[in-house]
Design an enzyme around this catalytic site. Structure first.
Site, PDB file in Angstrom:
ATOM      1  CB  SER A   1      -0.891   0.005   1.237  1.00  0.00           C
ATOM      2  OG  SER A   1      -0.119   0.397   2.368  1.00  0.00           O
ATOM      3  CE  LYS A   2      -2.790   6.333  -1.900  1.00  0.00           C
ATOM      4  NZ  LYS A   2      -4.008   6.763  -1.373  1.00  0.00           N
TER       5      LYS A   2
END
Ligand code: GLU
Length: 480
Positions: free
Chosen positions: A247-248
């Site tokens: 994820s980010k």
């Protein structure tokens, strides 16, 4: 499966294309290209609130940048369009009516409150909640709002052979009569996906691991429609270094971010291909090799970790190996973005050739080359050290040698500058370094003969004179 398989990538335009989606797209594309099949792009924009045309455009742009061309889909059309779910509502409604008419689906009049009560009760009794099929055999109630549910077999199993995960079997008891259309008439996601895959004649559904849970449910619809389902291959998630889904938090996940940072699409494609797919211990692949070597059998069952530093390495290698003229094409937009004057193509290719083994990204290539595009300020420390005192004397002599030479090619300049060094009993560095500072403003650059030749005699003399004028004769330099 036909020997010209049809596969699809079906992004929801609720954001731009991220790394995981790009890998799914790539694997489908490679599969299609390997088998001479068809790569379909379908935009799953039924979530009206979160889908935007801007996101769709960003996804198309990212796919185009990666070079994953689609044979059917937005912009190119095709025989089974439209390729936007939002434009296919009529078709979905038609099939829902047909399933109702054939008694394969039914209207459910249970209110949300009733269903919530039943769910709470199941929870209190520690049972897994399944809709109890109250309405399965209920008379039609013309004035009441309803959802539409699919009649799922009461017993037996739903099984399929996933091409990555192997055999998956679910007991029908674990499934339920799922809602295919909400009370406002809109079809649900699992319904439209199946319809599209049928209508678009998809032979193999290759998608992220998160689709695995939906597959048995989707298979009940194929069954109800009497259609042979496609093959399935689910791709394990890409993980971050802590082994949770990428994820980010771990790294930038937008594909366009990497484009803007100066990564090459071929490096990105090579990188993505190797997350979860392998071919012996080969790391570097051209696009053609990937097409030739790709197979589902070599997709791993365990998730791949996102190896960010491998991308940097692949990019570095790819930049180094590229034909300078082609590299120059890629570099152009970055020159413009940096606000630097764009030289003619051959000059830009020349710069690329001189710098291509020193830069990890295209952004970096431009950054370390600023002095080739424009005059840049001289680093004061370097100027102080090399443009004053005894170094300055050597620079003046080097200047004279450049002025007097028949041409400024390496063949001419090398003996001239080496002769100068020998005359003063110093190493060539003592001549080259002041020259480098005068010509480039700093102490790091390609070989000095390359730099001299690139600028040419006049520009060399101009830069040297300007540099000399900026630093006074006796401001305390030393023969370093
Ligand atoms: N639209 C889904 C997604 O973006 C893809 C589902 C599928 O491939 O079946 O996650």
């Amino acid at each position: 499966m036909s020997n010209r398989p049809r596969v699809r990538f079906a992004p929801s335009p609720t954001g731009s294309l991220h790394i995981g989606g790009a890998r799914t797209a790539l694997f489908n594309w490679l599969y299609a290209r390997h088998h001479g099949g068809t790569f379909v792009l379908r935009i799953e924009d039924t979530d009206k609130e979160r889908s935007t045309p801007e996101n769709t455009q960003a996804i198309l742009e990212a796919l185009r940048w990666l070079g994953l061309d689609w044979d059917e889909g937005p912009e190119v059309g095709g025989p089974y369009g439209p390729y936007f779910q939002s434009q296919r509502m009529e078709r979905y409604r038609e099939v829902i009516e047909k399933l109702l008419a054939e008694g394969k689906a039914y209207r459910c009049y249970c209110t949300p409150e009733e269903l919530e009560r039943k769910r709470a009760q199941a929870q209190a009794e520690k049972r897994q909640y399944r809709y109890d099929r109250t309405c399965r055999d209920r008379e039609d109630q013309p004035d009441l709002p309803y959802t539409v549910r699919l009649k799922v077999p009461l017993e037996g199993t739903i099984a399929f052979e996933d091409r990555v995960y192997g055999r998956i079997e679910v007991s029908c008891e674990a499934l339920q009569d799922w809602i295919i259309a909400r009370s406002d008439g809109t079809p649900v996601y699992n319904f439209v996906v199946v319809l599209d895959d049928i209508d678009m004649k998809i032979d193999l559904v290759m998608r992220g691991e998160d689709g695995l849970n939906n597959t048995p449910t989707q298979l009940t619809l194929y069954q109800a429609l009497g259609v042979e389902p496609p093959a399935f291959a689910h791709l394990p998630f890409i993980l971050g270094p802590d082994r949770s889904k990428l994820s980010k938090r771990h790294a930038p996940v937008s594909v366009l971010h990497y484009r803007d940072q100066g990564f090459l699409p071929d490096a990105m494609v090579n990188f993505l291909a190797r997350i979860g797919w392998s071919y012996g211990d080969q790391e570097v692949f051209t696009r053609e090799e990937l097409i030739e070597k790709f197979s589902i059998e070599n997709i791993g069952k365990t998730a791949g970790v996102f190896p960010a530093d491998k991308l940097v390495w692949l990019n570095f290698e790819r930049i180094r190996a590229m034909d300078p003229a082609r590299l120059a094409e890629r570099v152009k937009p970055f020159v413009e973005k940096a606000g630097l004057p764009l030289p003619p193509d051959d000059r830009l290719a020349w710069i690329c050739r001189l710098q291509q083994d020193r830069a990890k990204t295209l952004v970096e290539l431009v950054e370390i080359s600023r002095y080739f595009f424009t005059r840049t300020p001289i680093d004061p420390k370097a100027g102080q050290k090399f443009l004053t005192g005894p170094s300055r004397e050597l620079l003046l002599e080097a200047r004279a040698a450049i002025e007097a030479a028949s041409d400024v090619s390496e063949a001419t300049m090398k003996p001239a500058l080496e002769g100068l060094a020998a005359k003063h009993g110093v190493g060539l560095g003592k001549i080259a370094q002041p020259l480098r500072v005068a010509l480039t403003g700093g102490t790091a650059s390609p070989g000095i003969y390359d730099v001299i030749e690139f600028f040419g005699r006049e520009e060399c003399l101009r830069r040297i004179d300007e540099a000399l004028a900026q630093f006074s004769v006796d401001s305390g330099g030393e023969l370093a």
